[in-house]
Structures are given as structure tokens and as C-alpha cells.
Design an enzyme around this catalytic site. Structure first.
Site, PDB file in Angstrom:
ATOM      1  N   CYS A  68       5.738 -14.720   7.060  1.00 46.45           N
ATOM      2  CA  CYS A  68       4.872 -15.638   7.802  1.00 46.45           C
ATOM      3  C   CYS A  68       4.440 -14.977   9.115  1.00 46.45           C
ATOM      4  CB  CYS A  68       5.583 -16.961   8.063  1.00 46.45           C
ATOM      5  SG  CYS A  68       6.716 -16.929   9.452  1.00 46.45           S
TER       6      CYS A  68
ATOM      7  N   GLU B  55      13.859 -13.843   7.614  1.00 43.74           N
ATOM      8  CA  GLU B  55      13.662 -12.602   8.377  1.00 43.74           C
ATOM      9  C   GLU B  55      14.188 -12.759   9.800  1.00 43.74           C
ATOM     10  OE1 GLU B  55      11.511 -14.354   6.646  1.00 43.74           O
ATOM     11  OE2 GLU B  55      10.001 -13.103   5.664  1.00 43.74           O
TER      12      GLU B  55
ATOM     13  N   ASN C 180      16.678 -18.177   4.597  1.00 40.67           N
ATOM     14  CA  ASN C 180      16.026 -19.284   5.302  1.00 40.67           C
ATOM     15  C   ASN C 180      16.960 -20.490   5.354  1.00 40.67           C
ATOM     16  OD1 ASN C 180      15.448 -19.412   2.481  1.00 40.67           O
ATOM     17  ND2 ASN C 180      13.743 -20.805   2.817  1.00 40.67           N
TER      18      ASN C 180
ATOM     19  N   GLU D 231      16.650 -24.491   6.293  1.00 40.98           N
ATOM     20  CA  GLU D 231      15.700 -25.565   6.584  1.00 40.98           C
ATOM     21  C   GLU D 231      16.386 -26.752   7.261  1.00 40.98           C
ATOM     22  OE1 GLU D 231      13.659 -26.411   2.889  1.00 40.98           O
ATOM     23  OE2 GLU D 231      12.498 -24.545   3.063  1.00 40.98           O
TER      24      GLU D 231
ATOM     25  N   CYS E  50       7.185 -14.548  11.851  1.00 39.42           N
ATOM     26  CA  CYS E  50       8.125 -13.442  11.581  1.00 39.42           C
ATOM     27  C   CYS E  50       7.455 -12.092  11.797  1.00 39.42           C
ATOM     28  CB  CYS E  50       8.684 -13.558  10.174  1.00 39.42           C
ATOM     29  SG  CYS E  50       9.852 -14.929  10.026  1.00 39.42           S
TER      30      CYS E  50
END
Ligand code: THU
Length: 126
Positions: free
Chosen positions: A82, A53, A40, A42, A85
Site C-alpha cells: 500500500c 510490512e 497484518n 486488523e 508502506c
């Protein structure tokens, strides 16, 4: 599968998560047998964040892959994918096995179909 999980865990160390501190790694296995990882990333403008992902899958597509066999996701606490994804995995991979692991290596096995029942996809656009 063990290699796929190990790479997802390794990718988690590369996460850029200074806001949530929730680090995620992912690894996608292509039909050609190649493994491509993601973490990830951010943004200070939170909504611009991209999940591990999708980073893995978009890297794989950009590298020329279009067929996928399995996905591994590594989180601190075994948290699942999530909703966004789940949709992207379904669109790009169809029904594939997904392995989710936590920081202790505890494993949960699921599939993209189980994670996104009654999915919307390209078949509804024709
Ligand atoms: N995150 C992922 O990378 N994958 C998911 O499926 C769930 C959420 C990331 C996004 C954000 O950087 C952090 O986890 C907290 O939401």
C-alpha cells in the site's frame, strides 16, 4: 532470498485479518543478516489496522536494527504494498529490492524506488 520469501509466507499464516480476510506476511532482511517478520493485524476500528510490512519494519527498529537489505511480502494474489508502506519502506530502508509472492509462490521483483517514484523524504526537510 528463498529464506526471506519462505519466512514472509510463514508470517502470512499469523495474520490477524478477521475483517478483510486478506492475509499478508512480510520479512525484512537486516544488514546484519537477521530476518524479522511481520503480519497484518486488523482492528474493529478499521483505520487502526497495521500492515504486515510496517509490523515487520517496526519490530526490526524496536529490536535495534537500522539498516536493511531486502524485503519480502507474501499475499494471496501477489497484491503490492500500500502507499503508506511504500513511504515507510523508503524512509527506513532507502532503495532496496522487494520481492512479492502470491499463494502459489509466483514471484514479482521490484524495488522501493520503483514503487515510490519522486519520493518525499528527509532530504526535503533540511
Ligand atoms: N495490507 C497489508 O498488510 N499490506 C499491504 O501493503 C496492503 C494491505 C493489509 C491491511 C489489511 O489488514 C488488509 O491487508 C486489507 O487491506
Amino acid at each position: 532470498m528463498e529464506k526471506l520469501i519462505a519466512i514472509a509466507q510463514k508470517m502470512r499464516e499469523r495474520a490477524h485479518a478477521p475483517y478483510s480476510h486478506y492475509t499478508v506476511g512480510a520479512a525484512i532482511l537486516t544488514s546484519a543478516g537477521k530476518i524479522i517478520g511481520g503480519c497484518n493485524v486488523e482492528s474493529s476500528s478499521y483505520g487502526l489496522t497495521c500492515c504486515a510490512e510496517r509490523v515487520a519494519l517496526f519490530r526490526a527498529v524496536a529490536a535495534g536494527h537500522s539498516s536493511f537489505k531486502a524485503l519480502a511480502v507474501a499475499t494471496e494474489n501477489g497484491g503490492s504494498l500500500c502507499g503508506a508502506c511504500r513511504q515507510v519502506v523508503w524512509d527506513l530502508c532507502g532503495n532496496i529490492p522487494i520481492i512479492i509472492t502470491d499463494k502459489n509462490g509466483k514471484i514479482k521483483k521490484t524495488t522501493s524506488a520503483d514503487l515510490l517514484p519522486d519520493a518525499f523524504d528527509q532530504t526535503k526537510l533540511k
